[in-house]
Motif scaffolding. Sequence first.
Motif, PDB file in Angstrom:
ATOM      1  N   VAL A 167       0.838  -1.209   0.000  1.00 46.12           N
ATOM      2  CA  VAL A 167       0.000   0.000   0.000  1.00 46.12           C
ATOM      3  C   VAL A 167       0.873   1.259   0.000  1.00 46.12           C
ATOM      4  CG1 VAL A 167      -1.759   1.282   1.267  1.00 46.12           C
ATOM      5  CG2 VAL A 167      -1.882  -1.215   1.158  1.00 46.12           C
ATOM      6  N   ALA A 168       1.952   1.231   0.771  1.00 46.32           N
ATOM      7  CA  ALA A 168       2.846   2.391   0.847  1.00 46.32           C
ATOM      8  C   ALA A 168       3.528   2.670  -0.492  1.00 46.32           C
ATOM      9  CB  ALA A 168       3.897   2.171   1.936  1.00 46.32           C
ATOM     10  N   VAL A 169       3.868   1.609  -1.225  1.00 48.30           N
ATOM     11  CA  VAL A 169       4.490   1.788  -2.537  1.00 48.30           C
ATOM     12  C   VAL A 169       3.521   2.481  -3.491  1.00 48.30           C
ATOM     13  CG1 VAL A 169       5.306   0.540  -4.580  1.00 48.30           C
ATOM     14  CG2 VAL A 169       6.135  -0.098  -2.326  1.00 48.30           C
ATOM     15  N   TYR A 170       2.244   2.130  -3.422  1.00 47.84           N
ATOM     16  CA  TYR A 170       1.257   2.796  -4.279  1.00 47.84           C
ATOM     17  C   TYR A 170       1.154   4.282  -3.929  1.00 47.84           C
ATOM     18  CZ  TYR A 170      -2.885   3.342  -7.177  1.00 47.84           C
ATOM     19  OH  TYR A 170      -3.775   3.753  -8.157  1.00 47.84           O
ATOM     20  N   ILE A 171       1.162   4.591  -2.646  1.00 51.34           N
ATOM     21  CA  ILE A 171       1.111   5.998  -2.229  1.00 51.34           C
ATOM     22  C   ILE A 171       2.362   6.733  -2.709  1.00 51.34           C
ATOM     23  CG2 ILE A 171       1.084   7.527  -0.220  1.00 51.34           C
ATOM     24  CD1 ILE A 171      -0.549   5.412   1.237  1.00 51.34           C
ATOM     25  N   LEU A 172       3.525   6.057  -2.645  1.00 55.28           N
ATOM     26  CA  LEU A 172       4.755   6.656  -3.170  1.00 55.28           C
ATOM     27  C   LEU A 172       4.623   6.964  -4.662  1.00 55.28           C
ATOM     28  CD1 LEU A 172       7.766   7.435  -2.883  1.00 55.28           C
ATOM     29  CD2 LEU A 172       8.321   5.032  -3.338  1.00 55.28           C
ATOM     30  N   GLY A 173       4.021   6.059  -5.414  1.00 53.60           N
ATOM     31  CA  GLY A 173       3.792   6.302  -6.844  1.00 53.60           C
ATOM     32  C   GLY A 173       2.913   7.516  -7.075  1.00 53.60           C
ATOM     33  N   LEU A 174       1.917   7.700  -6.222  1.00 53.97           N
ATOM     34  CA  LEU A 174       1.050   8.880  -6.352  1.00 53.97           C
ATOM     35  C   LEU A 174       1.829  10.161  -6.087  1.00 53.97           C
ATOM     36  CD1 LEU A 174      -2.237   7.650  -4.590  1.00 53.97           C
ATOM     37  CD2 LEU A 174      -1.762   7.809  -7.043  1.00 53.97           C
ATOM     38  N   LEU A 175       2.741  10.134  -5.138  1.00 55.38           N
ATOM     39  CA  LEU A 175       3.561  11.318  -4.851  1.00 55.38           C
ATOM     40  C   LEU A 175       4.471  11.653  -6.030  1.00 55.38           C
ATOM     41  CD1 LEU A 175       4.562  10.620  -1.129  1.00 55.38           C
ATOM     42  CD2 LEU A 175       2.811  12.197  -1.992  1.00 55.38           C
ATOM     43  N   VAL A 176       5.057  10.626  -6.657  1.00 54.67           N
ATOM     44  CA  VAL A 176       5.899  10.860  -7.834  1.00 54.67           C
ATOM     45  C   VAL A 176       5.049  11.405  -8.984  1.00 54.67           C
ATOM     46  CG1 VAL A 176       7.449   9.791  -9.511  1.00 54.67           C
ATOM     47  CG2 VAL A 176       7.508   9.060  -7.127  1.00 54.67           C
ATOM     48  N   LYS A 177       3.836  10.930  -9.093  1.00 55.81           N
ATOM     49  CA  LYS A 177       2.927  11.436 -10.139  1.00 55.81           C
ATOM     50  C   LYS A 177       2.615  12.904  -9.913  1.00 55.81           C
ATOM     51  CE  LYS A 177      -1.498  10.504 -12.395  1.00 55.81           C
ATOM     52  NZ  LYS A 177      -2.672   9.588 -12.495  1.00 55.81           N
ATOM     53  N   ILE A 178       2.393  13.290  -8.668  1.00 55.24           N
ATOM     54  CA  ILE A 178       2.132  14.701  -8.353  1.00 55.24           C
ATOM     55  C   ILE A 178       3.334  15.557  -8.730  1.00 55.24           C
ATOM     56  CG2 ILE A 178       1.753  16.320  -6.457  1.00 55.24           C
ATOM     57  CD1 ILE A 178       0.104  14.141  -5.070  1.00 55.24           C
ATOM     58  N   ILE A 179       4.532  15.052  -8.442  1.00 56.05           N
ATOM     59  CA  ILE A 179       5.755  15.782  -8.809  1.00 56.05           C
ATOM     60  C   ILE A 179       5.815  15.986 -10.321  1.00 56.05           C
ATOM     61  CG2 ILE A 179       8.280  15.628  -8.891  1.00 56.05           C
ATOM     62  CD1 ILE A 179       8.160  14.194  -6.204  1.00 56.05           C
TER      63      ILE A 179
END
Length: 460
Positions: free
Chosen positions: A324-336
């Motif tokens: 789950v944390a990896v998916y949230i990390l992907g969302l943060l990279v997408k926002i960047i």
Amino acid sequence: MDVFKFSPLDFLFTCLGLIFLLLDIGLDILAAVNFYQEKKYVSLGVLLLLLVASSVLVQAFSWLWYSYEDYKRRTKVEKCLSPGQLKLLHVFQLGIYFRHASVVETSVQSFFQNVGDYGSFAVYLSHDLSMLRLIETFSESAPQVALMLTIILQQGKLEQIAVLKALGSASAIAFSVTMYHRSLRRFLPDKERQPVISSVVYFFWNLILIASRITALALFASVLPCFVFSHFFCAWLVLFFCAWRSKTDFMDSPGGEWLYRGTVATIWYFNWFNVVEGTTRNRTLLYHGYILADISFLCSLWCWKIAYVEISPLYASITAVSVVAVYILGLLVKIIYYKLYHPNLGRQELKGDGERLETGQGPMTDTEDVVDSGLLPPERESQDTDTDVTFKMCSGPSEPSPEIKVVREDAHITDGNGAQSERASKHPVRSEGLTRPDSSAHSTEHCNKRMRKLAANFYS
């Protein structure tokens, strides 16, 4: 000057795409033979189902796109077959390889002959191919990675074939996502060109999100294999309803549009995909919220089933939380990516004659071509159109400086003093040896309207 140029890097990607395709076919055959020899008939059946379903889907899109263009065959490879033979080729699931051969032909001609029209035409064909490869990625490669990870988790050891196939499918996903983003970037105006780092960030946030999603599905399938198909079907129905409510207009026929919406639902099962133009922030938030909740649900079920049986509850909880944390990390990279590298442009700001292509008028007509190239005086546009205009052009990529012949009967000719005279029909006016000037407007004839729609959806 051409709007779309085919660079040496594009030629390299074309060759790599062919290599990845052949490698993927070889690994498919190797995995199928291995499953059969080890009597893993369930895994073999699932693998064959994915291969057949994906192939039929890709061939259907390829055939529909040929039919929308009245079966125009522009390359030498395409012209060697009649429309009936082309249809038969798609029935035997060979249409995608035929398109690969056409792209390779135009790519080689553009790379070695350095003719601009070949380059823009190679880009046109590669756009269709990149979209077909993207469809194949999420209907075949992504499910295959989940299947191989499930086999590894169930057996508790690394099998060479499963690992090789998982790596091969993951490479296909990475390559297809990269090529798709590269195709979208071609429609950006020169002043809005994205740096190379933008493609790297785009690649990583997609890879992280897809990896987390596939891992959650593999964990769930390893403990509840019978329910994974039910999960896919129920989720697909929800996503298909959302695609229908989005009122997509990608295809040129009602049946093709329904097929496209079903395909979008399949892609959404693994990753986000823009399908409509305009602000998509709310849709994206809703989608990622749904997928994040689904990943959490799948990991919780796995943790509940596996705890106290094979591993300790602590390790199971850490694994589930990590996914789950990896998916949230992907969302943060997408926002960047969207904050730093993503340009927001309107449809009219992108390359290509969007107004002409979107209204279905197609490429420039013959009369427009002659007028715009300066072969006719501007005042002829407002006069009667009884004049017959005949000129010969190649249907495919043209040779440099093609010769144009204009034959006009009953033409009004303006002499040097400004007086007009009318020549009888038996004395036609002929202009021979005139050279068509190079203009960026003509390159819109090779502007892929399907990929341009997706570019407008992505950058708007």
